[in-house]
Design a protein around this motif. Structure first.
Motif, short mmCIF file in Angstrom:
data_model
loop_
_atom_site.label_atom_id
_atom_site.label_comp_id
_atom_site.label_asym_id
_atom_site.label_seq_id
_atom_site.Cartn_x
_atom_site.Cartn_y
_atom_site.Cartn_z
N ILE A 7 0.86 -1.18 0.00
CA ILE A 7 0.00 0.00 0.00
C ILE A 7 0.90 1.23 0.00
O ILE A 7 1.71 1.40 0.93
N TYR A 57 -8.21 2.85 -4.34
CA TYR A 57 -7.91 2.13 -3.11
C TYR A 57 -7.88 0.64 -3.42
O TYR A 57 -8.68 0.15 -4.23
N VAL A 109 -1.60 -5.13 1.22
CA VAL A 109 -3.07 -5.14 1.30
C VAL A 109 -3.52 -6.20 2.30
O VAL A 109 -4.46 -5.98 3.09
#
Length: 212
Positions: A155, A201, A162
């Protein structure tokens, strides 16, 4: 948590692919005779005939253990039947294996020895699909379903993958990563925005509930 994608495959039912009974050519018999094809891995398949004889086909080498292939060197009906079933996606091709979709359980074909969770075409989230975040309840829109694993995807700006992100601890580390966006409000014209400024995201697929 790494979830296994593998289950034991039960023997396929012996069925003909076309009516009419046996005919003179091997190609016709491959379709008309009831047979079951069971993948063994490594490009090998067991073919169970209508009278319960079992022959093993090595498809990449076009070899079969039946007399027609072994002693006469013919492209026998068993080799032909395996090739038909592979082409028509009833069994996995060499280098693939049959695994259940991680969402609905339907059979799907994936590379051998790859334990990344697999999804059938229906359950693969396409760009533009609306989904709900199971943790927060937010409605999101899919930007892309990647081929990356949650435990291998960092991330940006965080010391986490993740999979290791605190709110993703209940989801499979070997799940695929889906990039999502928060949808624009109804009062915002997408044409007035630079799409490159929209932040995406990353979520494990299992965290997202498809909205039909």
């Amino acid at each position: 948590m790494v979830q296994s994608k593998h289950t034991r495959t039960s023997l396929h039912r012996k069925t003909p692919l076309s009516p009419g009974g046996p005919t003179a050519t091997r190609a016709d018999r491959a379709r008309s005779e009831p047979m079951a094809v069971e993948p063994l891995g490594g490009g090998r398949y067991d073919v169970v005939t209508h009278d319960d004889h079992v022959y093993t086909v090595t498809l990449p080498e076009s070899r079969c253990t039946c007399p027609d292939s072994k002693y006469r060197g013919e492209n026998c009906k068993h080799i032909r039947r395996v090739a038909i079933d592979v082409t028509e996606r009833r069994v996995p091709a060499p280098g693939q294996e049959e695994t259940p979709c991680a969402d609905c359980g339907a059979a799907t074909f994936t590379p051998e020895d790859d334990d990344t969770l697999a999804y059938c075409p229906r359950c693969t989230l396409r760009p533009g699909t609306y989904v709900r975040d199971r943790e927060r309840g937010d409605v999101l829109v899919v930007r892309d379903t990647t081929s990356e694993r949650a435990d291998e995807t960092a991330i940006p700006g965080a010391d986490h993958t993740v999979a290791s992100y605190p709110t993703n601890g209940e989801y499979a580390a070997n799940d695929v990563v889906v990039d999502v966006l928060y949808p624009l409000g109804s009062d915002v014209d997408p044409a007035d925005l630079d799409a490159r400024r929209l932040r995406s995201y990353a979520f494990p697929r299992g965290r997202l509930e498809r909205l039909d």
